[in-house]
Design an enzyme around this catalytic site. Structure first.
Site, mmCIF file in Angstrom:
data_model
loop_
_atom_site.group_PDB
_atom_site.id
_atom_site.type_symbol
_atom_site.label_atom_id
_atom_site.label_comp_id
_atom_site.label_asym_id
_atom_site.label_seq_id
_atom_site.Cartn_x
_atom_site.Cartn_y
_atom_site.Cartn_z
ATOM 1 C CE1 TYR B 431 0.750 0.338 4.378
ATOM 2 C CE2 TYR B 431 -1.471 -0.428 4.806
ATOM 3 C CZ TYR B 431 -0.226 -0.043 5.261
ATOM 4 O OH TYR B 431 0.015 -0.038 6.594
ATOM 5 C CD GLU B 432 -0.355 5.292 1.992
ATOM 6 O OE1 GLU B 432 -0.320 6.130 1.059
ATOM 7 O OE2 GLU B 432 -1.256 5.268 2.845
#
Lengths: 591, 591
Positions: B431-432
């Site tokens: 994620y990110e």
């Protein structure tokens, strides 16, 4: 998106026929004089069909449902028992068992391939028949004739499944701490009492009897691992009554939910000695070595299955413009995704060559007509077994994790089906002896114990192939450097250990991995050269194989630099000092 | 066996006071003229107490229970809401927010440390407040005054939580494919319609309002990512009525079960523009950079928590005789276990130095009185952010897996509590922005885009420290070699890319990891030298730190050899050819 498992039959044919020339090797053995490539292909095709069509469809449901434990009984997930019945009907348990015990007498190398495909299709399910051949081999080698008569055929046919009961709560890697007791009885049998944990398939609903092979201690036994004996205790006794063994629970695990990992309580269970009293570990190791080879094949299978799903997704998922492309492209065109996928492919295909090579060694060690050669094959197999177990399961887990990464955020979602492979694969680095134990076994017993004789025998095989054919010259040079390093390090470690006996333990892992890379590099050199020589017959397939060989040496093999640098450093500047308690909190907690 | 989390306060003090001299650095900034070491210690002690006593006890239950979704509502696990209320009462959300918006105005470096400890204690819970500061910073930088007046204080106080709504089913890494539409209204507001997935904290029962920051497209927007705008859509509108946003489900994930990962359906939801129309990505990136730094800190925290459990187990579990010992010994005395634990420790403590260094850069970039220096600090932060995100989360996951390995078979059992860390840590690599995206961002935008100017600025810092102090000479030399290689490779890649523009994409990952090792090596050199100079004041603690520095260079840092070898190979002999479809099954499937 197709989510099923495609058996890698073309690659098995390449590995067995073209690189290892397995049919020729096997036909030279009296026991396998009838083997030819066509027969092997047929067996693998059938095995692949069974794995893909019967076992693979139960993989996700096995993970989701898991096993249920109620009042001493274990229910396996829906469909498991039926698939197992089909497995037995088709004769798969008996594949590599001897014809005189109802087996098909086919080579072990095919059994290795079968178990790679089964593990790829459904690791949890495969745990049940997974120990079958080991138990068979152990009984065949060490069982008294009456015991063989009672159990061998039932095991070969799969009618009864078997377990290995080693671990106890206080005795995991250290079997010397076992407490289970075996009391001799007047009739020559024994009574077992004790508690075992982590017993795969210790209880289930697939067969009406389960044959437990149990490590235990006789009353007059020596302390430690030398005092262990191996006993056979069936769930159901010959007279049809239940034996004194009870499942007291099953583990709630990170993965392989379809496999029942049981705690067993033995209470005055009737049992029979297998092999000599006090020689239980030796008898058990007949199971362990074959089992460790199979665990390596599990690593390959799980990586292959995860890789196939990642490939399918990468061919379908569109995201962003690939470098040089005009619009959004499938992620297979993105270099970062290509690298994830190619590294997996190199590790998988190299590993398949290696496990099949070891499977052939098992056949040769058993059936070569020359006793000296049998011993040499056996030594080679012993040498490579810890490498296969540890190196291929480490990379199997890594490959499954990288396959997950190809899916991005979707990979983290259970329904996508990829994260199960990573959870399932994680256990292979632990069971049948943790990978750390494998490294110590490898360096201390297989390399240093005989002054590197077995290492040099192995390296001579590699060197002969480097010099023995044309093509991939630069790759051959890289491999030769690694061979030279490995050989030099073995001598250096032997020397250094005289002054500092603990040193080998700190580089055992690096030595095992370095050997693993040499073995994989060796296999890729052979595969790449074969691909070059066959290029004209099928440019697409062999071109792809040759490219993979080049990729392997450019990206994957480079880890030898890291490993060599660590070992070299420890040999030249010595081990770095270790903090007394390793702990950065100690001072704070004391204060 | 103690299973709680011990905040690494002594190590934070070492990192902040002794190595980075954070109090002096911060005091030079007008905004932090009041900061001293004592205040920082007090804040961290309180933060640690909160993490260990309030949040950590909810970690296992959060994993076991997960979130429940019913008729559009999400219930978080038992205890989560109460812990969040305590978090707000104690003022933690406002820690690094500006006093004019109700914040405490404390330095970002403390916020980084807070989030390392919270993630260590309970990653799932920490996801809820995790985006709070990013949303605050984004609104503070780009929000119109009315919007700030309405939302900033509520966010700073934690009274309302925030989300980042980016991903859609067809648009993950590739935000240019977003379809959510924003229609302008006569009153200056907008109406949002579209579907978002993977929205952390998109719905929950911790706060009565949730502030969604949503990427969407205006009717006249350019295609691709240049056409994106950022809009604020609260769950509850200023008049108290529900806005047109509905949670349509939550994901069933491998880990972070306590965190609700939601699908959101926006249907004519009222929203307000944040920043300029069509400049949504730029506004969003204010959130993304701080968020990526925090994700790096999550990697450190999860590794630390897993390491603590493995240490505790290794000090207690007895198995086998350690080399040179008389009887069975705790496994902490076994070299193989020591290696597992020391590698984790080196990676964790080096990473803590690195995230704190970056946290200080965030403070300097915001508050340095010299605009030129502010820009330089900002550039340094941008340079190191993808390295921190990708390198520290890769190793966070690896460390959690190695901690599990220390437990052997027990590590695979859910009740032991260690496997959760591995499952939780796995998401941080995705994620990110996946770690692959980070590598491309790093090499293409942070290294090659300005001809290596930022890289050389960074390497000059490292070189100055290598030459600037005494001690650890050999380690300094190893680091200098890696610095030289990195510098040479950047030039080589620039040159090679002129002829083969795709080449950088194939070595981006290796370049990021090499930079990560240089950064960690730099930190360990500084830490090791500080330990040497302070040795007399506390020989046990500083001796342990010095030993860890030596261990780092002997074992962990050696990966630079592998990475350099790959890059060198690609630059000298060129990229290996890639098979057209990468696939070993293609020929078979076609045939």
């Amino acid at each position: 998106m197709t989510m099923h498992y495609t058996p890698p039959l073309r690659d098995f044919a390449f590995v067995l026929d073209e690189v290892l020339q397995a049919p020729q090797v096997l036909r030279a053995l009296p026991a396998h004089a009838e083997i030819d490539g066509e027969l092997m292909r047929q067996v693998l095709e059938e095995a692949g069909r069974f794995a893909a069509h019967v076992v693979a469809p139960l993989n996700a449901i096995g993970d989701r449902e898991g096993c249920r434990f109620e009042r001493g009984m274990v229910s396996t997930p829906l469909g498991f028992a039926q698939a197992y019945a089909q497995f037995c009907e088709a004769g798969w348990p008996a594949l590599a068992c001897a014809p005189e015990h109802g087996g098909q007498g086919l080579p072990h190398v095919l059994d290795c391939a079968l178990y790679e495909m089964l593990s790829a299709a459904n690791h949890g399910w495969t745990m049940y028949p997974g120990l079958l051949h080991g138990a068979y081999a152990c009984l065949a080698a060490h069982g008294a004739p009456e015991l063989q008569a009672r159990y061998l055929e039932k095991i070969a046919s799969g009618q009864w499944l078997a377990t290995m009961c080693l671990t106890e709560a206080q005795a995991g890697s250290d079997l010397g701490q076992l407490r289970t007791r075996a009391l001799p009885q007047a009739d020559g049998s024994y009574r077992l009492t004790g508690d075992k944990i982590f017993i795969s398939g210790g209880e289930h609903d697939l067969t009406d009897n389960i044959v437990h092979l149990v490590l235990a201690r006789l009353p007059d036994a020596l302390p430690g691992s030398k005092g262990l004996s191996l006993l056979l205790a069936p769930r159901v006794l010959p007279d049809g009554s239940r034996n004194g063994v009870q499942c007291t629970g099953i583990e709630h695990k990170m993965g392989i939910h379809g496999s029942a990992t049981c705690s067993l309580h033995f209470e005055n269970a009737q049992a029979w000695m297998v092999g000599e009293p006090g020689r239980g570990l030796a008898a058990m190791f007949v199971m362990m070595n074959a089992a460790r080879l199979h665990v390596g094949a599990q690593g390959v299978g799980l990586a292959e299955a995860a890789w196939q799903r990642a490939m399918a997704y990468a061919k379908e998922r569109r995201q962003s413009r690939a470098p040089g492309a005009a619009g959004t492209d499938v992620i297979l065109r993105h270099p970062a995704v290509q690298k994830l996928l190619m590294e997996q492919r190199c590790r998988i295909e190299g590993a398949r060559l290696l496990t099949c090579w070891a499977g052939l060694l098992l056949d040769l060690a058993e059936h070569d007509s020359d006793a000296t050669l049998r011993r040499r094959h056996h030594e080679r197999l012993e040498f490579i077994t810890p490498v296969i177990k540890a190196f291929l399961t480490d990379q199997g887990f890594q490959c499954a994790s990288r396959a997950l990464q190809v899916f991005g955020g979707h990979g983290y979602v259970v329904e996508t089906g990829i994260e199960q492979f990573m959870r399932d694969a994680r256990i292979t680095m632990i069971y049948e002896g943790t990978n750390e134990i494998q490294a110590i076994d490898f360096l201390m017993r297989k390399v240093l114990a005989d002054d590197g004789r077995r290492l040099h025998d192995f390296l001579a095989l590699v060197e002969a192939d480097i010099d023995g054919a044309a093509g991939l010259v630069e790759q051959g040079r890289l491999l030769k450097d690694a061979v030279d390093n490995l050989s030099r390090f073995a001598i250096g470690i032997t020397d250094a250990a005289r002054e500092k006996p603990v040193l080998p333990y700190y580089v055992a892992d690096e030595m095992l991995r370095l050997t693993g890379h040499v073995a994989l590099g060796w296999m890729w050199l052979r595969a790449g050269r074969r691909a070059l020589s066959a290029l004209d017959s099928d440019p697409a397939w062999y071109g792809s194989k040759r490219d993979a060989a080049c990729y392997h040496f450019a990206f994957v093999f480079a880890e030898v630099q890291q490993l060599s640098s660590v070992i070299e450093g420890c040999l030249t500047t010595g081990l770095p000092p270790l903090p007394t308690d390793l702990d950065h909190h100690a001072a704070q907690e004391a204060g």
